[in-house]
Structures are given as structure tokens and as C-alpha cells.
Design a protein around this motif. Structure first.
Motif, mmCIF file in Angstrom:
data_model
loop_
_atom_site.group_PDB
_atom_site.id
_atom_site.type_symbol
_atom_site.label_atom_id
_atom_site.label_comp_id
_atom_site.label_asym_id
_atom_site.label_seq_id
_atom_site.Cartn_x
_atom_site.Cartn_y
_atom_site.Cartn_z
ATOM 1 N N GLY A 54 0.759 -1.236 0.000
ATOM 2 C CA GLY A 54 0.000 0.000 0.000
ATOM 3 C C GLY A 54 0.792 1.291 0.000
ATOM 4 O O GLY A 54 0.366 2.275 -0.616
ATOM 5 N N GLU A 60 -0.211 -0.526 -7.165
ATOM 6 C CA GLU A 60 -1.595 -0.355 -7.622
ATOM 7 C C GLU A 60 -1.633 -0.204 -9.137
ATOM 8 O O GLU A 60 -2.409 -0.875 -9.833
ATOM 9 N N ARG A 83 -7.518 -6.058 -7.266
ATOM 10 C CA ARG A 83 -7.587 -5.435 -5.948
ATOM 11 C C ARG A 83 -6.191 -4.948 -5.573
ATOM 12 O O ARG A 83 -5.188 -5.552 -5.949
ATOM 13 N N ASN A 85 -3.816 -2.274 -2.561
ATOM 14 C CA ASN A 85 -3.728 -1.456 -1.357
ATOM 15 C C ASN A 85 -3.114 -0.106 -1.704
ATOM 16 O O ASN A 85 -2.276 -0.008 -2.607
ATOM 17 N N THR A 86 -3.544 0.926 -0.991
ATOM 18 C CA THR A 86 -2.974 2.260 -1.158
ATOM 19 C C THR A 86 -2.625 2.810 0.225
ATOM 20 O O THR A 86 -2.804 2.144 1.243
ATOM 21 N N ARG A 88 -4.249 4.932 1.762
ATOM 22 C CA ARG A 88 -5.486 5.200 2.504
ATOM 23 C C ARG A 88 -6.519 4.076 2.416
ATOM 24 O O ARG A 88 -7.558 4.152 3.070
ATOM 25 N N TRP A 89 -6.262 3.066 1.604
ATOM 26 C CA TRP A 89 -7.292 2.056 1.352
ATOM 27 C C TRP A 89 -6.676 0.663 1.354
ATOM 28 O O TRP A 89 -5.640 0.433 0.729
ATOM 29 N N GLY A 91 -7.473 -2.654 0.005
ATOM 30 C CA GLY A 91 -8.348 -3.393 -0.901
ATOM 31 C C GLY A 91 -7.885 -4.800 -1.200
ATOM 32 O O GLY A 91 -8.659 -5.613 -1.707
ATOM 33 N N GLY A 133 -3.240 -1.161 5.095
ATOM 34 C CA GLY A 133 -3.527 -0.401 6.302
ATOM 35 C C GLY A 133 -2.523 -0.762 7.382
ATOM 36 O O GLY A 133 -1.312 -0.696 7.175
#
Length: 278
Positions: A54, A60, A83, A85-86, A88-89, A91, A133
Motif C-alpha cells: 500500500g 496499484e 484489488r 492497497n494504497t 489510505r485504502w 483493498g 492499512g
């Protein structure tokens, strides 16, 4: 020098992450994952693409771009799940990854269809990192084997874009599992910069080689040459991308491409079968 320090720091971080038990026994209910149905009598390709790290957006971007190109080149429109991850997210958690594998498993014909799994992240000699996260874990070859089993597909392609990703080729490749990795088991790979569109391997394999050649084996050979040239030009020790196993998968992918029309023969057929129109 800076690049070497970054690789070393990431490796040190991943080495400190405990290897957890394999992904859970059942996936929790997550966001809906819809796939086009399997077509009886045809070899359909299902794509699962995950950007796992992320904190850096390149993973991503690469997960999205890889799925888009694979979907186009392998005739898999409507049969992909992406899917990531970032910052803030989250996924691409273990739960959502399992849910994606199980969604494919409910849809495909295990004997007839092919699953293509793409993982892009930072890596360590034992596996690749997942940062979603506050959740941080190491995804091992054993985890990936369990994930593939959830898809029920007998013919699989695993593409891992990460440092030291050759460990997945060593552990997973067989006649029914084609494994392509960005680096050898003892080598780092390059280009994982926040804000970049691709890693070096992703750019060479997906963005350049695969766009013009839907055969995964020949696209890999071209990509390996492109990566090696770039790394040597920029003063890096070559990452030595790997490809292993998959003899039965490559044969089945030929069936998925189909013998006609001429456009498909140009993209998918062996050199001896290509039309003069190519």
C-alpha cells in the motif's frame, strides 16, 4: 547507491515480519466480485491481479495495467478481478484475496479453464510483502499454493513482480503451473518507485513485450532481454527474471487463443503457423 540502500531497508523490514499461518479457511464476505460465466467447450482465462504494498502507488498501477493487458491479449474480458492497497485504502487483504480466488472457483471449469494470478509488491527471500492499512504480513509460496487451490483450476499461471520472487518459481512450478518472476530467488528487482506506472519488469513484460505478443513464453524472453539491458545500462546487477513449468498451460493457452481468424493466429500461434499476413 540510494537504490541499493532502499532494497536493503525493505528486505530488512520484511525479514522482521513474522510468517503467519496460511490464508484463513474461509473468506469473509467482502465487496461483490462478478465474473463472466464459463463457456462450455471453450478454454476461458480468469485473471486475479493484486497490488499488495500500500505505501507505494506503483503496485496499484502495475496490478491494474497488468490485468488490463492480460485481459485484452488472452481474451478474458469480464473475467478479471483487480484489488490493491494504497496509503489510505486496504483493498487487497487476505480476506479479499481469498474471496477473489473463491469467486473464480465458483465460476470456472476446473479442467477446462486457466487462472492467471498476478502479484506485485516488495519481496524477500521467503516471499513477498502485503501491507494493507495496519496489517503487514509475508505472503509465502505456501500461501500462494493454497490460494491457487481455492480457484479449483487445474491449469494456472503465476506472475510475481518483486525482489527475490524466483522463490515462487522454485516452489510452485510444474507442468500445470507456469511461474514467471521478475527476479531470481537471490536477486533484487528494480523500479518500485512511488508514483511510477510500472516496475522495470512490469514495463518490459506487460507494457512492452506482451502488448505485441500474446504468447507468454516468447513475451517473457523478450522482456528478460529488455530488463537486463536496462539494468546494465543503469548500473544495476541484473535481476535475472525466471520462467519455469507450465508446459500443459502453454498448450491450453494456444487453444484459448484459437486457430482463427488471422489476427489471432498472428498473436497467438507458433512461428510456423503464423500467417504471411503477419
Amino acid at each position: 547507491m540510494l537504490r541499493s540502500i532502499v532494497v536493503w531497508l525493505v528486505g530488512l523490514f520484511l525479514a522482521a515480519v513474522p510468517v503467519q499461518e496460511s490464508f484463513g479457511q474461509t473468506a469473509r464476505r467482502t465487496d461483490p466480485m462478478r465474473l463472466e460465466p464459463q463457456r462450455a467447450g471453450q478454454t476461458d482465462v480468469y485473471i486475479l491481479s493484486f497490488g499488495l504494498w500500500g505505501p507505494q502507488s506503483v503496485f496499484e498501477s502495475e496490478a491494474k495495467g497488468a490485468a488490463r493487458i492480460l485481459e485484452q491479449q488472452l481474451g478474458a474480458k469480464g473475467r478479471s478481478i483487480v484489488r490493491f492497497n494504497t496509503k489510505r485504502w486496504a483493498g487487497a487483504t487476505p480476506e479479499t484475496i481469498l474471496a477473489a480466488a473463491e469467486a473464480a472457483g465458483r465460476t470456472l471449469d476446473p479442467a477446462e479453464d486457466i487462472v492467471v494470478l498476478v502479484l506485485t509488491s516488495h519481496g524477500a527471500p521467503e516471499g513477498i510483502g502485503l501491507v494493507a492499512g495496519r496489517e503487514t504480513r509475508l505472503v509465502t509460496p505456501g500461501d500462494v499454493r493454497a490460494l491457487l487451490e481455492r480457484t479449483r483450476a487445474q491449469h494456472r499461471v503465476v506472475i510475481v513482480s518483486a525482489c527475490y520472487s524466483g522463490v515462487f518459481a522454485r516452489e510452485l512450478a510444474d507442468a500445470q503451473t507456469l511461474v514467471i518472476t521478475a527476479a531470481a530467488a537471490d536477486k533484487p528487482s528494480f523500479g518500485c518507485r512511488d508514483g511510477a506506472t510500472w516496475t522495470y519488469f512490469g514495463d518490459a513484460f506487460f507494457n512492452k513485450a506482451l502488448r505485441g505478443d500474446a504468447r507468454l513464453d516468447s513475451a517473457f524472453e523478450r522482456a528478460r532481454g529488455l530488463v537486463t539491458q536496462r539494468e546494465m545500462r543503469e548500473g544495476f546487477d541484473p535481476s535475472n527474471p525466471q520462467m519455469a513449468g507450465g508446459s500443459q498451460v502453454l498448450e491450453r493457452l494456444m487453444v484459448a487463443c484459437g486457430p482463427s481468424p488471422v489476427r489471432q493466429a498472428c498473436r497467438c500461434g507458433p512461428p510456423s503457423a503464423r500467417s504471411a499476413a503477419c
